[in-house]
Design a protein around this motif. Structure first.
Motif, PDB file in Angstrom:
ATOM      1  N   LEU A   1     -59.923  60.296 110.159  1.00  0.00           N
ATOM      2  CA  LEU A   1     -59.213  60.458 111.423  1.00  0.00           C
ATOM      3  C   LEU A   1     -57.713  60.335 111.232  1.00  0.00           C
ATOM      4  O   LEU A   1     -56.928  61.094 111.792  1.00  0.00           O
ATOM      5  CB  LEU A   1     -59.703  59.402 112.428  1.00  0.00           C
ATOM      6  N   ALA A   2     -57.296  59.366 110.392  1.00  0.00           N
ATOM      7  CA  ALA A   2     -55.872  59.179 110.149  1.00  0.00           C
ATOM      8  C   ALA A   2     -55.273  60.408 109.481  1.00  0.00           C
ATOM      9  O   ALA A   2     -54.180  60.856 109.815  1.00  0.00           O
ATOM     10  CB  ALA A   2     -55.639  57.934 109.286  1.00  0.00           C
ATOM     11  N   GLY A   3     -55.999  60.966 108.510  1.00  0.00           N
ATOM     12  CA  GLY A   3     -55.502  62.143 107.830  1.00  0.00           C
ATOM     13  C   GLY A   3     -55.352  63.329 108.753  1.00  0.00           C
ATOM     14  O   GLY A   3     -54.404  64.104 108.671  1.00  0.00           O
ATOM     15  N   GLN A   4     -56.300  63.506 109.704  1.00  0.00           N
ATOM     16  CA  GLN A   4     -56.237  64.622 110.630  1.00  0.00           C
ATOM     17  C   GLN A   4     -55.071  64.477 111.594  1.00  0.00           C
ATOM     18  O   GLN A   4     -54.506  65.467 112.042  1.00  0.00           O
ATOM     19  CB  GLN A   4     -57.558  64.706 111.411  1.00  0.00           C
ATOM     20  N   ALA A   5     -54.722  63.239 111.954  1.00  0.00           N
ATOM     21  CA  ALA A   5     -53.715  63.015 112.985  1.00  0.00           C
ATOM     22  C   ALA A   5     -52.334  62.750 112.418  1.00  0.00           C
ATOM     23  O   ALA A   5     -51.412  62.459 113.164  1.00  0.00           O
ATOM     24  CB  ALA A   5     -54.147  61.830 113.852  1.00  0.00           C
ATOM     25  N   TYR A   6     -52.178  62.855 111.129  1.00  0.00           N
ATOM     26  CA  TYR A   6     -50.945  62.457 110.462  1.00  0.00           C
ATOM     27  C   TYR A   6     -49.911  63.568 110.608  1.00  0.00           C
ATOM     28  O   TYR A   6     -49.977  64.592 109.941  1.00  0.00           O
ATOM     29  CB  TYR A   6     -51.259  62.214 108.984  1.00  0.00           C
ATOM     30  N   GLU A   7     -48.945  63.372 111.477  1.00  0.00           N
ATOM     31  CA  GLU A   7     -47.906  64.376 111.721  1.00  0.00           C
ATOM     32  C   GLU A   7     -46.645  64.027 110.932  1.00  0.00           C
ATOM     33  O   GLU A   7     -46.151  62.904 111.021  1.00  0.00           O
ATOM     34  CB  GLU A   7     -47.573  64.457 113.212  1.00  0.00           C
ATOM     35  N   GLU A   8     -46.118  64.989 110.195  1.00  0.00           N
ATOM     36  CA  GLU A   8     -44.925  64.753 109.401  1.00  0.00           C
ATOM     37  C   GLU A   8     -43.689  64.579 110.272  1.00  0.00           C
ATOM     38  O   GLU A   8     -43.588  65.163 111.356  1.00  0.00           O
ATOM     39  CB  GLU A   8     -44.691  65.912 108.428  1.00  0.00           C
ATOM     40  N   LEU A   9     -42.739  63.792 109.785  1.00  0.00           N
ATOM     41  CA  LEU A   9     -41.440  63.697 110.421  1.00  0.00           C
ATOM     42  C   LEU A   9     -40.651  64.970 110.158  1.00  0.00           C
ATOM     43  O   LEU A   9     -40.757  65.572 109.084  1.00  0.00           O
ATOM     44  CB  LEU A   9     -40.662  62.498 109.885  1.00  0.00           C
ATOM     45  N   SER A  10     -39.849  65.374 111.115  1.00  0.00           N
ATOM     46  CA  SER A  10     -39.009  66.553 110.934  1.00  0.00           C
ATOM     47  C   SER A  10     -37.856  66.242 109.981  1.00  0.00           C
ATOM     48  O   SER A  10     -37.513  65.073 109.747  1.00  0.00           O
ATOM     49  CB  SER A  10     -38.434  67.010 112.272  1.00  0.00           C
ATOM     50  N   ASP A  11     -37.241  67.270 109.445  1.00  0.00           N
ATOM     51  CA  ASP A  11     -36.078  67.083 108.581  1.00  0.00           C
ATOM     52  C   ASP A  11     -34.963  66.351 109.320  1.00  0.00           C
ATOM     53  O   ASP A  11     -34.281  65.496 108.751  1.00  0.00           O
ATOM     54  CB  ASP A  11     -35.562  68.431 108.080  1.00  0.00           C
ATOM     55  N   ASN A  12     -34.770  66.703 110.578  1.00  0.00           N
ATOM     56  CA  ASN A  12     -33.684  66.074 111.325  1.00  0.00           C
ATOM     57  C   ASN A  12     -33.942  64.586 111.539  1.00  0.00           C
ATOM     58  O   ASN A  12     -33.021  63.766 111.493  1.00  0.00           O
ATOM     59  CB  ASN A  12     -33.477  66.771 112.674  1.00  0.00           C
ATOM     60  N   THR A  13     -35.201  64.225 111.750  1.00  0.00           N
ATOM     61  CA  THR A  13     -35.534  62.803 111.873  1.00  0.00           C
ATOM     62  C   THR A  13     -35.283  62.082 110.555  1.00  0.00           C
ATOM     63  O   THR A  13     -34.723  60.979 110.535  1.00  0.00           O
ATOM     64  CB  THR A  13     -36.995  62.631 112.307  1.00  0.00           C
ATOM     65  N   LEU A  14     -35.681  62.699 109.444  1.00  0.00           N
ATOM     66  CA  LEU A  14     -35.435  62.076 108.146  1.00  0.00           C
ATOM     67  C   LEU A  14     -33.942  61.883 107.892  1.00  0.00           C
ATOM     68  O   LEU A  14     -33.521  60.856 107.351  1.00  0.00           O
ATOM     69  CB  LEU A  14     -36.050  62.925 107.028  1.00  0.00           C
ATOM     70  N   LYS A  15     -33.152  62.859 108.287  1.00  0.00           N
ATOM     71  CA  LYS A  15     -31.708  62.751 108.072  1.00  0.00           C
ATOM     72  C   LYS A  15     -31.067  61.744 109.019  1.00  0.00           C
ATOM     73  O   LYS A  15     -29.930  61.312 108.780  1.00  0.00           O
ATOM     74  CB  LYS A  15     -31.052  64.119 108.249  1.00  0.00           C
ATOM     75  N   SER A  16     -31.767  61.373 110.063  1.00  0.00           N
ATOM     76  CA  SER A  16     -31.205  60.467 111.070  1.00  0.00           C
ATOM     77  C   SER A  16     -31.719  59.039 110.949  1.00  0.00           C
ATOM     78  O   SER A  16     -31.397  58.203 111.788  1.00  0.00           O
ATOM     79  CB  SER A  16     -31.527  61.000 112.469  1.00  0.00           C
ATOM     80  N   LEU A  17     -32.531  58.758 109.933  1.00  0.00           N
ATOM     81  CA  LEU A  17     -33.086  57.409 109.799  1.00  0.00           C
ATOM     82  C   LEU A  17     -31.975  56.371 109.696  1.00  0.00           C
ATOM     83  O   LEU A  17     -30.970  56.594 109.010  1.00  0.00           O
ATOM     84  CB  LEU A  17     -33.991  57.326 108.568  1.00  0.00           C
ATOM     85  N   PRO A  18     -32.118  55.234 110.357  1.00  0.00           N
ATOM     86  CA  PRO A  18     -31.085  54.195 110.294  1.00  0.00           C
ATOM     87  C   PRO A  18     -30.832  53.750 108.855  1.00  0.00           C
ATOM     88  O   PRO A  18     -31.775  53.536 108.090  1.00  0.00           O
ATOM     89  CB  PRO A  18     -31.675  53.055 111.129  1.00  0.00           C
ATOM     90  N   ARG A  19     -29.575  53.610 108.516  1.00  0.00           N
ATOM     91  CA  ARG A  19     -29.201  53.169 107.167  1.00  0.00           C
ATOM     92  C   ARG A  19     -28.897  51.674 107.166  1.00  0.00           C
ATOM     93  O   ARG A  19     -28.497  51.106 108.195  1.00  0.00           O
ATOM     94  CB  ARG A  19     -27.983  53.952 106.677  1.00  0.00           C
ATOM     95  N   PRO A  20     -29.057  51.034 106.039  1.00  0.00           N
ATOM     96  CA  PRO A  20     -28.936  49.577 106.012  1.00  0.00           C
ATOM     97  C   PRO A  20     -27.511  49.036 106.111  1.00  0.00           C
ATOM     98  O   PRO A  20     -27.330  47.843 106.311  1.00  0.00           O
ATOM     99  CB  PRO A  20     -29.563  49.207 104.663  1.00  0.00           C
ATOM    100  N   LYS A  21     -26.505  49.887 105.937  1.00  0.00           N
ATOM    101  CA  LYS A  21     -25.109  49.424 105.987  1.00  0.00           C
ATOM    102  C   LYS A  21     -24.926  48.263 105.000  1.00  0.00           C
ATOM    103  O   LYS A  21     -25.111  48.414 103.820  1.00  0.00           O
ATOM    104  CB  LYS A  21     -24.718  49.083 107.414  1.00  0.00           C
TER     105      LYS A  21
END
Length: 408
Positions: free
Chosen positions: A24-44
């Motif tokens: 079930l987890a494999g079927q429902a596993y939606e990838e993050l978009s490129d824009n979301t990956l580029k927007s991930l919070p950075r640790p500063k």
């Protein structure tokens, strides 16, 4: 740590339930978009070894039962109480004699922090579980243990803070749209375990190691949820036990050890590749480097599963928990050169590769966000929406995402 492990077979019914959950987890596993990956919070400055608010308080000797251990445990508790007040914090306590305690009982304290959907009963929630040990070695005196495992603890803290607001937005949207009770797959939460007493005090044996892990696994295996719960015990509610260890050295080498979780290993490897291709990895800014996940091109039938590394996952593995062991261990070179101060190189903050530490924190954030299906709920940068974002306002994008999710 050594290169052999043993485990017990789980009951057939538990295997069937686990396989169904993973399908079930494999079927429902939606990838993050490129824009979301580029927007991930950075640790500063989170990982500044002298002043970083997440990492620097852990970079002290913290042998189990000592004031250093208590100080680091307090640091974790303060972090969740102040930065993540919606999380539930528990402590699991045990005591044991050790080969160096002269018959005296040494206290071991595990911290468990979790967050579940607000409508779900505790026994009905399957949880992604991120784990690291926080104790340091008894010998040599003054041992810090930066890769082992101060940095992994800080990585997890950063990742949980990075996804917390998105969890709130997702669950609020689900309740608003009336989807909270539509799908049992959405009854999933997330938890962090910081384990005490991983290190041996004298020499690694079945009794002189994994003090906190052995106690917690046994406790959760015997603690029974209410009769009508989806999961019988807290142990069975662990959807995936992701153990981070020995991370923070440059050019890590991560192998896949378990065929039943190789699909999750490949998800993590794919995220690493995507982040690297999107030029989001600081450690590869000047030199491309090699992919971290050595077995990403293999199938679950090709990986070596008869050998493993003795670590905190063992008591959980023996009780049937699904394990993803993320540890830097090259098949030919072994552990990082700073491991246990071997080769005369101390495992301290000065010998961390901070760019790699930051990249790990970004990768763990991405993995947790993707597992928790947070696409459409994570904050986006000002780079403009991608096709996946549909140029919508957040509330409309979230509603459409929920509609799409409940069709699975």
């Amino acid at each position: 740590m050594s290169l052999a492990y043993g485990g017990h077979l789980r009951p057939l019914l538990s295997i069937c339930i686990a396989l169904l959950c993973f399908l079930l987890a494999g079927q429902a596993y939606e990838e993050l978009s490129d824009n979301t990956l580029k927007s991930l919070p950075r640790p500063k400055d989170d990982f500044d070894i002298h002043t970083g608010p997440l990492l620097s308080p852990i970079l002290i000797p913290r042998v189990s039962g000592t004031p250093g251990s208590a100080a680091v445990l307090q640091h974790f508790a303060d972090f969740f109480r102040t930065s993540l007040p919606s999380w539930n914090i528990q402590f699991q306590n045990s005591t044991s004699t050790t080969p160096v305690s002269n018959g005296k009982e040494v206290p071991f304290v595990n911290l468990i922090a979790s967050r579940d959907p607000p409508w779900a009963a505790s026994g009905d929630v399957g949880r992604l579980t991120l784990v690291a040990h926080y104790d340091s070695k008894y010998s040599p005196e003054g041992f810090i243990g930066a890769i082992d495992s101060a940095a992994p603890c800080a990585m997890i803290m950063h990742a949980m803070r990075s996804i917390d607001a998105a969890l709130t937005r997702k669950w609020e949207a689900m309740e608003t749209e009336g989807h909270a009770d539509a799908d049992l797959e959405e009854h999933k939460g997330i938890q962090v375990i910081f384990l005490d007493g991983e290190e041996a005090f004298q020499a690694w044996t079945d009794t002189d190691s994994l003090y906190g892990a052995r106690s917690l696994a046994e406790h959760w295996d015997s603690e029974v949820n209410s009769a009508m719960s989806t999961y019988k015990t807290p142990l069975s509610s662990i959807s995936l036990f992701v153990l981070l260890d020995l991370l923070g050295s440059k050019n890590p080498s991560i192998q896949s050890y378990f065929s039943t979780t190789h699909w999750a290993y490949k998800k993590l490897a794919n995220l690493e590749k995507r982040l690297r291709d999107l030029k989001q990895f600081k450690s590869s800014a000047d030199a491309p480097g090699q992919p971290w996940f050595l077995d990403s091109s293999k199938t679950e039938h090709d990986i070596t599963t008869f050998l493993g590394i003795q670590d905190d996952h063992l008591p959980f593995l023996a009780r049937g928990v699904e394990i993803l062991h993320v540890i830097d261990a090259h098949p030919a070179k072994g552990f990082p050169e700073v491991w246990h101060n071997h080769n005369g190189v101390p495992d301290d903050g000065e010998h961390l590769d901070i760019a790699t530490v930051e990249d790990w924190s970004t990768l763990v954030t991405a993995f947790a966000a993707e597992w928790m299906e947070l696409e459409g709920f994570m904050p986006l940068s000002g780079d403009g929406p991608t096709k996946n974002d549909e140029a919508q306002k957040p509330e409309k994008r979230n509603a459409n995402h929920l509609n799409k999710k409940t069709e699975l």
